[in-house]
Design an enzyme around this catalytic site. Structure first.
Site, short mmCIF file in Angstrom:
data_model
loop_
_atom_site.label_atom_id
_atom_site.label_comp_id
_atom_site.label_asym_id
_atom_site.label_seq_id
_atom_site.Cartn_x
_atom_site.Cartn_y
_atom_site.Cartn_z
N GLU A 155 -2.75 6.23 2.33
CA GLU A 155 -4.21 6.06 2.31
C GLU A 155 -4.86 6.21 3.69
O GLU A 155 -5.63 5.36 4.12
CB GLU A 155 -4.55 4.67 1.74
CG GLU A 155 -4.09 4.51 0.31
CD GLU A 155 -4.30 3.10 -0.22
OE1 GLU A 155 -4.66 2.99 -1.40
OE2 GLU A 155 -4.11 2.12 0.51
C1 TNX Z 1 -2.59 0.61 -2.87
S1 TNX Z 1 0.21 1.49 -2.63
C2 TNX Z 1 -2.09 0.41 -1.60
C3 TNX Z 1 -2.19 -0.91 -0.99
C4 TNX Z 1 -2.98 -1.88 -1.82
C5 TNX Z 1 -2.59 -1.71 -3.27
C6 TNX Z 1 -3.26 -2.70 -4.17
C7 TNX Z 1 -0.18 1.80 -1.31
C8 TNX Z 1 0.80 2.59 -0.63
N1 TNX Z 1 -1.37 1.35 -0.89
O1 TNX Z 1 -2.75 -0.82 0.30
O2 TNX Z 1 -2.69 -3.16 -1.40
O3 TNX Z 1 -2.91 -0.42 -3.69
O4 TNX Z 1 -2.80 -2.60 -5.49
#
Ligand code: TNX
Length: 524
Positions: free
Chosen positions: A338
Site C-alpha cells: 500500500e
Molecule cells: C490491509 S494487508 C493492510 C493493513 C491493514 C489491513 C486491515 C496489508 C498488506 N495491508 O495495513 O491493517 O488491511 O485489514
C-alpha cells in the site's frame, strides 16, 4: 421429619475407597482413537480399542542425554503437571521404559515423517512418541494433549481419569510454513500477551509468528542506532493510547520463548509506506525534510520514506542489522504494501535495494505481494494478500509464496455483520469460510509447488486487548492451521465442525474468549 442416620464409618470408608478407585486407572472406559477430535487432523490414525492410563507414578523418559530432548520433555511435563498434580519427572534411558510411562525418542521414526512429523503409539503399557527432530516431538505433544480429557488444560489439580485411547498416529504437515501474524503496531500488546498468543497458536501446530513491528501509528522495537524510533515513534497507537515498544532484551525474550515452542519469529518493518511513526521521529527520512506529527487514525497509504536519499538506506541497513542480530529465524519482512504516495519507479528501486540489504545481512527477504513489481532476488518470498496479478508476477520470477488471502485468513474481518469489532473490506469471514478453501487451487496460476505455506493475519486497528485478540483468533485459527497442516483431500467442513465443537471444553479450560459461531455444534 425424616430421621437421617449419620454416615457410619464403614460406609464413609467405602465412599473414600470408591473415590480413590474412580481416580485410579482401574475403570475400563470405551475408547476409540479414530474418533478423537484432533485439530489439525492427522494423516493417519489406527485404533486398537485399548487405552493407556496416565497414573501418578508415570514419568517422562527420553532416549539419550541430548539437551534438546530434555527440553521437549520438560515442556510436556509442564503441560501435564498442573491439572494432574502428578510429579512426572523427566528421566533419561537407553531402552524403552517399563509400564505406565511416556517415552520420547529420536530413533526409529520413519524418514518420511521429515523434520516436523511424528508417530505416536499408545498401548496399555506405554505412550511412545517418535520423531526425527525435536520439532516433530513437539508437534506430537500437541496431539497427545488433545487426546487427554479437556481438563488437562486447566491450571489447577483436577479429579479426572487421564485415559488416552490406544492405537497409532502417523502424521506430518502438508505445508512447511504455518503462520500467524500479529499487528503490534496499530495497538501495542505486552510481552505477556505475545507469549500467551504464542502458547495458544502452538496448540494447533503453527510454527511461525510474524510480528508487524512498525506502521504509521507506532514503532514497537528498540533500535539502538536510531533511538527516537521507539522512544518517540512508539509513544502512541490507534485511538491515542500510550502505545509502547519492546526493548531489545524483551524482544529477545519473546524470540526465545517462541524458539522453545518451535515457532520462528519473523519481524516486519513495513516500508517505504506505513512509515509515519519513523517519519515523525526523524525529519531526515521525509521528502520535505520535516518531521510529521504522530498519527492515531486508521487511514492507510499516506506515508513514504524518501527513497532518493542515501540516509534512508543507512536507516534501513541499521534497523535490519540490529533486527537480524535479534532474529534466530531465516527471514526479515520488509513490508512493501500500500505505497500509494511512492512513485512506482522509486518503489521498485527501493524494494530492490532493500532486498540486497537483507540478503547482505544473511537473511531472506519476505514482502507483501506488491514487491513482485520489483525484480525479486533469489530466495525472496512474496506474501499473497489481495492481488493475484502480483502473486503471479512473483511466481513468474521463481519466488515462493506465503498464502494470506484477505477474504479467508484476515482474521481482523468480522464473523458476520453483528460482530462488534473488526473490518469488512474483504467481506465477513465466518468460521466455515476461513476453513473451506485450498491454497493450491485458489488462483489458477498458483500451484502447490509455488506455495511454502499459509498465514493468518490479525491486523489490530479495531483490536485493543488480549480478550479481543482471542475473540478474533478463535475459532478461526484452528481451522486455518488445519488448512496448512492437513492434506486437502482429508479435509471436509461437515466433519471438521464436529471436531471443532469438541474443542469448546479445551478453549474454556485454557480461558480462551472465543466466538461461539452458530455454524458449529459446540459440545459444552
Ligand atoms: C490491509 S494487508 C493492510 C493493513 C491493514 C489491513 C486491515 C496489508 C498488506 N495491508 O495495513 O491493517 O488491511 O485489514
Amino acid at each position: 421429619m425424616t430421621n437421617r442416620k449419620p454416615i457410619s464409618s464403614i460406609s464413609a470408608g467405602i465412599i473414600v475407597l470408591f473415590m480413590i478407585f474412580m481416580m485410579s486407572c482401574g475403570t475400563k472406559t470405551p475408547t476409540d482413537l479414530s474418533g478423537e477430535s484432533i485439530i489439525p487432523k492427522p494423516l493417519s490414525v489406527t485404533a486398537t480399542g485399548d487405552y493407556f492410563c496416565l497414573g501418578k507414578k508415570a514419568d517422562i523418559y527420553v532416549q539419550g542425554e541430548a539437551d534438546e530432548l530434555k527440553h521437549v520433555a520438560a515442556y510436556l511435563a509442564d503441560r501435564l503437571r498442573p491439572a494432574t498434580g502428578f510429579p512426572l519427572e523427566v528421566k533419561t534411558t537407553a531402552e524403552a521404559p517399563g509400564k505406565g510411562n511416556i517415552f520420547l525418542t529420536l530413533s526409529g521414526a520413519d524418514a518420511s515423517l521429515g523434520d516436523e512429523g511424528y508417530s505416536l503409539t499408545i498401548t496399555k503399557k506405554l505412550v511412545t512418541l517418535a520423531a526425527n527432530k525435536p520439532a516433530g516431538l513437539f508437534n506430537g505433544i500437541q496431539t497427545l494433549r488433545q487426546l487427554l480429557p479437556a481438563e488437562i488444560e486447566k491450571s489447577t489439580a483436577q479429579e479426572s481419569e487421564w485415559h488416552i485411547a490406544g492405537g497409532t498416529i502417523t502424521d506430518y504437515p502438508a505445508y512447511e510454513y504455518r503462520g500467524a501474524m500479529l499487528d503490534v503496531a496499530r495497538h501495542f500488546f505486552s510481552v505477556d500477551d505475545v507469549k500467551r498468543f504464542i502458547d495458544l497458536i502452538s496448540v494447533y501446530k503453527i510454527n511461525t509468528l510474524h510480528l508487524h513491528l512498525s506502521d504509521d501509528q507506532g514503532w514497537r522495537i528498540e533500535i539502538k542506532s536510531w533511538p527516537n524510533l521507539a522512544l518517540y515513534g512508539g509513544k502512541t497507537e490507534v485511538g491515542g493510547g500510550v502505545g509502547g515498544y519492546y526493548t531489545q532484551e524483551q524482544y529477545s525474550d519473546i524470540v526465545k520463548y517462541a524458539d522453545d515452542r518451535f515457532i520462528t519469529i519473523i519481524p516486519e518493518i513495513d516500508m517505504p509506506g506505513h512509515t509515519n511513526a519513523a517519519l515523525a521521529s526523524y525529519p531526515e527520512l521525509n521528502i520535505s525534510g520535516k518531521a510529521t506529527e504522530l498519527y492515531t487514525g486508521t487511514e492507510v497509504g499516506f506515508s513514504t520514506l524518501d527513497t532518493k536519499k542515501e540516509i534512508t538506506y543507512k536507516f534501513v541497513e541499521d534497523v535490519f542489522r540490529e533486527l537480524a542480530e535479534l532474529t534466530t529465524g531465516p527471514y526479515l519482512h520488509i513490508g512493501g504494501d500500500e505505497t500509494h504516495v511512492t512513485r512506482k519507479e522509486d518503489y521498485i528501486t527501493f524494494i530492490e535495494r532493500v532486498q540486497d540489504i537483507v540478503i547482505s545481512l544473511g537473511k531472506q527477504p519476505v514482502g507483501w505481494d506488491e514487491i513482485s513489481l520489483a525484480r525479486l532476488r533469489p530466495g525472496a518470498i512474496a506474501q499473497y494478500w489481495s492481488s493475484a496479478e502480483n502473486a503471479n508476477k512473483a511466481v513468474a520470477q521463481g519466488a515462493k509464496l506465503i498464502m494470506s488471502p484477505a477474504s479467508r485468513v484476515y482474521i481482523d474481518m468480522k464473523y458476520d455483520s453483528t460482530t462488534v469489532i473488526g473490518y469488512t473490506w474483504a467481506g465477513v469471514t465466518e468460521v466455515d469460510k476461513a476453513y473451506n478453501w485450498d491454497p493450491a487451487t485458489l488462483e489458477p496460476a498458483i500451484g502447490r509447488d509455488n506455495i511454502i505455506g499459509i498465514e493468518a493475519a490479525l491486523w489490530t486497528e479495531t483490536v485493543t486487548n488480549m480478550e479481543e485478540i482471542e475473540f478474533m483468533t478463535f475459532p478461526r485459527l484452528p481451522g486455518i492451521a488445519e488448512v496448512a497442516w492437513t492434506h486437502s483431500s482429508l479435509r471436509n467442513w461437515d466433519e471438521y465442525k464436529l471436531r471443532l465443537g469438541n474443542h469448546a471444553k479445551r478453549f474454556k479450560a485454557m480461558g480462551i474468549n472465543y466466538y461461539p459461531s452458530k455454524l458449529v455444534p459446540w459440545a459444552e
